[in-house]
Structure formats: C-alpha cells, structure tokens
Write an enzyme that holds these catalytic residues in place. Structure first.
Site, mmCIF file in Angstrom:
data_model
loop_
_atom_site.group_PDB
_atom_site.id
_atom_site.type_symbol
_atom_site.label_atom_id
_atom_site.label_comp_id
_atom_site.label_asym_id
_atom_site.label_seq_id
_atom_site.Cartn_x
_atom_site.Cartn_y
_atom_site.Cartn_z
ATOM 1 N N CYS A 47 0.846 -1.200 0.000
ATOM 2 C CA CYS A 47 0.000 0.000 0.000
ATOM 3 C C CYS A 47 0.879 1.247 0.000
ATOM 4 C CB CYS A 47 -0.949 0.005 1.197
ATOM 5 S SG CYS A 47 -2.366 -1.123 1.012
ATOM 6 N N ASP A 53 10.477 -6.393 -8.902
ATOM 7 C CA ASP A 53 10.805 -6.994 -7.609
ATOM 8 C C ASP A 53 12.203 -6.542 -7.192
ATOM 9 O OD1 ASP A 53 9.616 -9.705 -5.957
ATOM 10 O OD2 ASP A 53 11.709 -9.121 -5.592
ATOM 11 N N THR A 57 5.309 -13.458 2.019
ATOM 12 C CA THR A 57 5.969 -12.620 3.026
ATOM 13 C C THR A 57 5.343 -11.233 3.116
ATOM 14 O OG1 THR A 57 7.644 -11.915 1.426
ATOM 15 C CG2 THR A 57 8.198 -13.802 2.820
ATOM 16 N N HIS A 93 -0.255 -10.369 -4.405
ATOM 17 C CA HIS A 93 0.618 -9.968 -5.521
ATOM 18 C C HIS A 93 0.891 -11.174 -6.400
ATOM 19 C CE1 HIS A 93 2.993 -10.986 -1.946
ATOM 20 N NE2 HIS A 93 3.842 -11.569 -2.780
ATOM 21 N N HIS A 123 3.624 -12.644 -9.003
ATOM 22 C CA HIS A 123 4.966 -12.553 -9.557
ATOM 23 C C HIS A 123 4.881 -12.883 -11.042
ATOM 24 C CE1 HIS A 123 7.104 -12.925 -5.535
ATOM 25 N NE2 HIS A 123 5.940 -13.463 -5.223
#
Ligand code: 5GP
Ligand code: ZN
Length: 113
Positions: free
Chosen positions: A7, A30, A94, A99, A101
């Site tokens: 956020c 990333d 984590t 999300h 990837h």
C-alpha cells in the site's frame, strides 16, 4: 492499510520502479529478482491474499491477468512466462497484500520447490 508495504508503494511512500499502472492495478520490479524479468502485479485495493478473494473483489483479479498479458506482449515475452501467487506463510508469502509474480527471461524449472 497503513502498515502495509505494498500500500505504501502504491501511494509512493516507498520508492519502486514502475512497470505499469492504471486505476486498479500497479506493477513494479521486484527488489530481489529471481529471473531476468521479475515483476510484481498488485491491485491498488488492499486484499490480503488469494484466500480473501470473493465475488465482491474478484473482478480486479481478472483485470490483473489482462494486465499481465499486456505487459508480456509489450515486453516481447513470446517464449513464455510464469505467474506465481504465494498464499499464506507455508507457501512463502511474506507480504500480505496479494501480488502476482511475473517471471520470465530464463528456463523456469517445474515443479517449483
Ligand atoms: P512473496 O514472498 O510474499 O510471494 O513475495 C514478496 C516479494 O516482494 C519478494 O519477491 C520480495 O523480493 C519483494 N519485495 C519485498 N520488499 C520489497 C520492496 O520494498 N520493494 C520491491 N520492489 N519488492 C519488494
Ligand atoms: Zn496493502
């Protein structure tokens, strides 16, 4: 969510390298890439994980897959790519803002550990 890293990234309070943005979705590189291409695609709405997808919030998840296809086309990922969503600690999640990837640019082994 005030204490959520992603956020904060969406709000620009934590820096990131943007790959794509629209009203609903933000995509960025990333910080610890596991492949030559490693992006994270996230909804701007805070959804904790895949376990919290409901009929009320699932439209943005469909949109995320449209965005992933667009990014892949724009970046010429014609040999293929992998989309990974880790849900929950046992799966390696984590950051508890859902999300996806997007991994590409090398041979990706399967099954993943
Ligand atoms: P997870 O392990 O939850 O599936 O994925 C979290 C991902 O977020 C990891 O691949 C990690 O490298 C990435 N990440 C963690 N903190 C940051 C950050 O501050 N900036 C960026 N760009 N990525 C981050
Ligand atoms: Zn969040």
């Amino acid at each position: 969510m005030d204490d959520c890293l992603f956020c904060k990234i969406i709000k620009g309070e934590v820096p990131s390298t943007k790959v794509y943005e629209d009203d609903l979705v933000y995509a960025f590189k990333d910080i610890e890439p596991m492949a030559p291409v490693h992006y994270l695609v996230i909804p701007k709405e805070h959804i904790e994980s895949a376990a919290k997808i409901t009929s009320e919030n699932s439209a943005v998840i469909a949109h995320i897959y449209e965005v992933i296809a667009k990014i892949a086309k724009d970046e010429g990922l014609d040999d293929g790519f992998r989309v990974v969503n880790n849900c929950g600690e046992i799966a390696g999640q984590t950051v508890f803002h859902i999300h996806f990837h997007l991994l590409a640019g090398r041979k990706l082994e399967w099954p993943a550990g």
